[in-house]
Design an enzyme around this catalytic site. Structure first.
Site, PDB file in Angstrom:
ATOM      1  CG  ASP A  82     -29.650   7.834   8.251  1.00 33.78           C
ATOM      2  OD1 ASP A  82     -29.793   7.753   7.318  1.00 33.78           O
ATOM      3  OD2 ASP A  82     -29.091   6.728   8.987  1.00 33.78           O
ATOM      4  CE  LYS A 109     -29.272  10.949  13.250  1.00 30.35           C
ATOM      5  NZ  LYS A 109     -28.050  10.995  12.977  1.00 30.35           N
TER       6      LYS A 109
END
Ligand code: SF4
Length: 213
Positions: free
Chosen positions: A142, A124
């Site tokens: 996320d 991420k």
């Protein structure tokens, strides 16, 4: 589970969101790739506001990987205390800085493969850097992105990598970064974790999870 109707809905979702949010917001404040990388590490389990407050003082004292790599841990802990989990975060940002100095001459690398080798950096965080600093395609999975994608029926997976693989098939590669930001924004503004605002949601007609009045 991904079929033609799913792909068609994904296209429509992208069209609706990009018309609604023509300017992509920047949540973290940074001046270069190094600062964004450190901000992303600090952003775990806290708000962007807290990160932005703490990072100003942090970068005023340690403006580059070379100075941060040599910082005293106690000083770093004090500077990032307000972001929570400060001991582990202080250690991670110093290790990340050391890694940049030792392996990349103090520069932030521009590939997923190299970024995820930096201590404290997962896919991420690497995706955030790839998209915002280098303009490369990246899906940024996320908590908001995952929740909204599952509700929209784009994936059934909770595992971020599996969800990323599903979603990657639905959108053109050159729009992955933009789409990540748009869906994230929609998750923050309307498709809230506890109380999704389905009745007023602009994606209502495309969403199999919408609640009816
Ligand atoms: S209709 Fe409801 S569940 Fe679907 S995207 Fe909108 S807010 Fe989320």
């Amino acid at each position: 589970m991904l079929n033609d109707s799913c792909i068609a809905r994904a296209g429509k979702v992208l069209e609706i969101l990009s018309a609604a949010y023509p300017v992509l917001p920047e949540f973290l404040e940074y001046r270069n790739g190094f600062e964004l990388l450190i901000c992303v590490i600090l952003s775990a389990q806290t708000t962007d506001l807290q990160v932005n407050k703490a990072s100003k003082a942090l970068f005023a004292r340690f403006p580059d990987p070379f100075s941060l790599a040599k910082a005293e841990l106690a000083d770093l802990e004090e500077l990032v205390k307000s972001t929570g989990y400060f001991r582990i975060k202080a250690s991670r940002i110093r290790e990340a800085a050391k890694h940049l100095v030792v392996h990349h001459l103090g520069k932030v690398p521009a590939t997923m493969e190299e970024l995820v080798k930096i201590p404290g950096v997962g896919r991420k965080s690497a995706g955030v850097v790839l998209f915002h600093v280098f303009g490369k395609p990246a899906l940024i999975v996320d908590t908001h992105f995952g929740r909204v994608c599952r509700r929209l029926g784009f994936s059934t997976h909770n595992d971020p990598e599996k969800l990323e693989q599903d979603v990657a098939k639905l959108f053109p590669v050159n729009r992955w970064g933009e789409m990540s930001m748009l869906i994230n924004l929609h998750g923050r503004k309307a498709c809230l974790a506890r109380k999704p605002q389905c009745l007023s949601c602009m994606l209502r007609t495309q969403c199999p999870s919408r609640s009816d009045p």
